[in-house]
Each structure stands twice: as C-alpha cells, then as structure tokens.
Write an enzyme that holds these catalytic residues in place. Structure first.
Site, short mmCIF file in Angstrom:
data_model
loop_
_atom_site.label_atom_id
_atom_site.label_comp_id
_atom_site.label_asym_id
_atom_site.label_seq_id
_atom_site.Cartn_x
_atom_site.Cartn_y
_atom_site.Cartn_z
N LYS A 88 29.62 -13.72 -19.64
CA LYS A 88 28.64 -14.82 -19.63
C LYS A 88 28.84 -15.72 -20.85
CE LYS A 88 25.46 -12.03 -16.93
NZ LYS A 88 24.26 -11.17 -16.85
N ASP A 123 17.70 -15.97 -14.78
CA ASP A 123 18.14 -14.91 -13.87
C ASP A 123 17.40 -14.99 -12.53
OD1 ASP A 123 20.18 -13.13 -14.59
OD2 ASP A 123 18.89 -12.05 -16.00
N GLN A 130 19.61 -8.43 -20.35
CA GLN A 130 20.60 -7.72 -19.54
C GLN A 130 20.04 -6.38 -19.09
OE1 GLN A 130 23.45 -9.11 -18.51
NE2 GLN A 130 24.09 -7.30 -17.39
N1 GUN Z 1 22.65 -6.42 -14.78
C1 GUN Z 1 23.51 -6.53 -13.73
N2 GUN Z 1 23.47 -7.77 -13.21
C2 GUN Z 1 22.56 -8.46 -13.95
C3 GUN Z 1 22.10 -9.81 -13.91
O1 GUN Z 1 22.48 -10.62 -13.07
N3 GUN Z 1 21.17 -10.14 -14.86
C4 GUN Z 1 20.71 -9.26 -15.78
N4 GUN Z 1 19.79 -9.68 -16.65
N5 GUN Z 1 21.12 -8.01 -15.84
C5 GUN Z 1 22.06 -7.61 -14.93
#
Ligand code: GUN
Length: 293
Positions: free
Chosen positions: A52, A119, A96
């Site tokens: 990211k 998200d 996350q």
């Molecule tokens: N863990 C796995 N995929 C994601 C996601 O898209 N966002 C977040 N915050 N955690 C994750």
C-alpha cells in the site's frame, strides 16, 4: 477465452490517478494523504501495508505507517484512531486487520470517522452502499466492479452467482451487481455452505464470482459454456514445481475451467492487483471530499 488482466487494469488506473495528482500539485492543491495503522508484526500484514505504501508513492500520494506493539491496549488504539479522525491533514486511514485477539476489530472499525474510512468497513459506509448512496466501497468488491467495467462485460439481465457470503466480498458484490446501473442490473444468487446442490446453480451462471477460500473448488462441470468467471480465492499450497516450494491457487480449477469461459481472472494477477487501486481511489475521493462533501 480472454483473460481479465487485473495487473494491466491496475496499472492503467494508477496512471490515471498519478496524472490527477500531478494536476492537483500544479494547481497548488492538497496532496492526498493516507495513513495505515499496523499493530504487531504479522508477516502478511507487513507485506500488505508495504504494498500500500509503495502504491501511494507510485501515484504521488503522501503516506505514513503508524506501528504499534502487539500489546497496545484497545483504549490506546482507539485513542490513536480518534487522533487521526481529528487530524485535518489526514484524508483517509486504515487499521490493518487482523488485530491482536484482545482488541475488538468491530469496535475499532466503528471508531473510525466514516468520512475517513477508505477501507469502506464502517457500517455507515456499508449501509450507504447497500441503499445506493455514494460511499467508500471496500477493496475487493470495488475491484471486481472495476474489472467488469473496464472490460465492458455485459451485466444487465445476466444471472450472477456468488459463491460465499462474507461481509467483505460475497454480500457486498452481490448487492452491488443487483443495483441499477453499469455494471449492475444482474439477477443475483448467493450460495453458501448450507446451499443444496451448488453445481446445479453455478451451471446457470452467466457471471460466476467465487470467494470461498477453498482451493480449486470450482470444476469444469460446474460452469456454463461462455460464462465470465471471477476468482477471488488465494490459497498458498506447497509445490514441487516452483523454486520457492509453494504456489498460489484460486478457488477455480483454472486449467479445466478456462477453456469454457468467455472471460476468466487468473490467480494471481486477477482481482488482487485491483484491491490496492480501490484504496487509492477512495483516498483520492476523500481528499476531494467527493462522498460526504
Ligand atoms: N487485512 C486484509 N485485507 C485488508 C484490507 O483490505 N484492509 C485492512 N484494513 N486490513 C486488511
């Protein structure tokens, strides 16, 4: 059969976002700013957050990772969320997942200001999406929509079968494809662990979306000739044929299913690359105050 090349589409969208950021910079506007909270040192989470950060750098966003020890208390983490909610510099942020067991994922998600919830996990964003209001849509369903849109796959009046009813993939994509619009206007069936005779249902699918997390669940006999198949699954399995000793498998038996399809996503390189792009799109929308004004 045509491959739905998620990597190619992801690069196209990133290029478009980068051009828009260049324009914003030229006009002296605010550079989009994404923050990620990372708790503990789970290997997969480290990797995702790293991807990211790299994607943000590639399109010219400002980004930062706030790291906390795995034994941070729930109250301390909620306090960090409140600080980001109140920081006018930060356009959007993510926490996350998964979080350590002593912290409630849901409590943390609900503490995030929906305006900064890039998200799309907050119930306000999920609810707005369900009733067709502008909302931050979560990464995987948004990525699937982007793929269908960019490949101009006809969805109107088509029967879409979704395998899996998770909060983050199955139910939102079923909802989005049932809504009016392009892509949309599908007749949607959701199948899950209690569904009887799944193959008899999948064989009627014009569009089959598989998000079960069960490697190679879908076999050729389950797919209609000419269908579009979107495979969301990624399972890591041991392999004697790769140098690393492991490989990634989707939820679809690609080699036998692909010859029957009009379109199919590869794994990896299908939906996966578009998920980070969705986060970038949402962060850009947040910085432009497109959803909530
Ligand atoms: N863990 C796995 N995929 C994601 C996601 O898209 N966002 C977040 N915050 N955690 C994750």
């Amino acid at each position: 059969m045509e491959l739905l090349d998620g990597k190619k589409i992801a690069n196209e969208v990133k290029e478009e976002i980068a051009q828009e950021v260049t324009q914003i910079k030229t006009n002296g506007g605010k550079i989009p700013y994404l923050v990620a909270i990372l708790v503990g040192n789970d290997g997969a989470s480290e990797t995702y957050v790293g991807h990211k950060e790299k994607a943000c750098a590639k399109v010219g966003f400002r980004s930062e990772v706030l790291r906390f020890d795995a034994n941070i208390s729930e109250d301390e983490l909620l306090n960090e969320v409140h600080k980001l909610n109140n920081n006018p510099e930060v356009d959007g942020f993510i926490v996350q997942m998964p979080l350590p067991k002593h912290i409630s994922d849901q409590k943390v998600i609900e503490a995030i200001d929906p305006k900064k919830d890039v998200d799309g996990f907050h119930p306000v964003n999920v609810g707005r999406m369900v009733i067709g209001l502008p909302a931050y849509v979560s990464a995987t369903p948004d990525g699937i929509i982007e793929l269908l849109r960019r490949y101009k796959i006809e969805t109107s009046g088509k029967h879409c079968v979704v395998l899996g009813r998770s909060n983050i993939v199955g139910r939102p994509i079923a909802n989005l494809l049932s809504q009016k619009g392009i892509p949309g206007d599908c007749t949607v069936t959701i199948c899950h662990s209690r569904t009887k005779d799944i193959p008899s249902i999948t064989r009627t699918a014009d569009i089959l979306i598989v998000a079960l997390g069960q490697a190679e669940f879908v076999t050729a006999d389950m797919v209609k000739e000419g269908a579009t198949v979107i495979d969301v699954g990624i399972t890591r399995v041991k392999s004697d044929t790769t140098k690393s000793g492991w490989k990634l498998l989707g939820d679809v038996k690609f080699d036998e299913v692909s010859p029957k399809c009009s379109y199919i996503t590869p794994v990896p390189g299908g939906v996966g690359p578009l998920t980070i792009v969705s986060l970038l799109k949402n962060t850009l929308k947040a910085s432009k105050k497109e959803i909530y004004g």
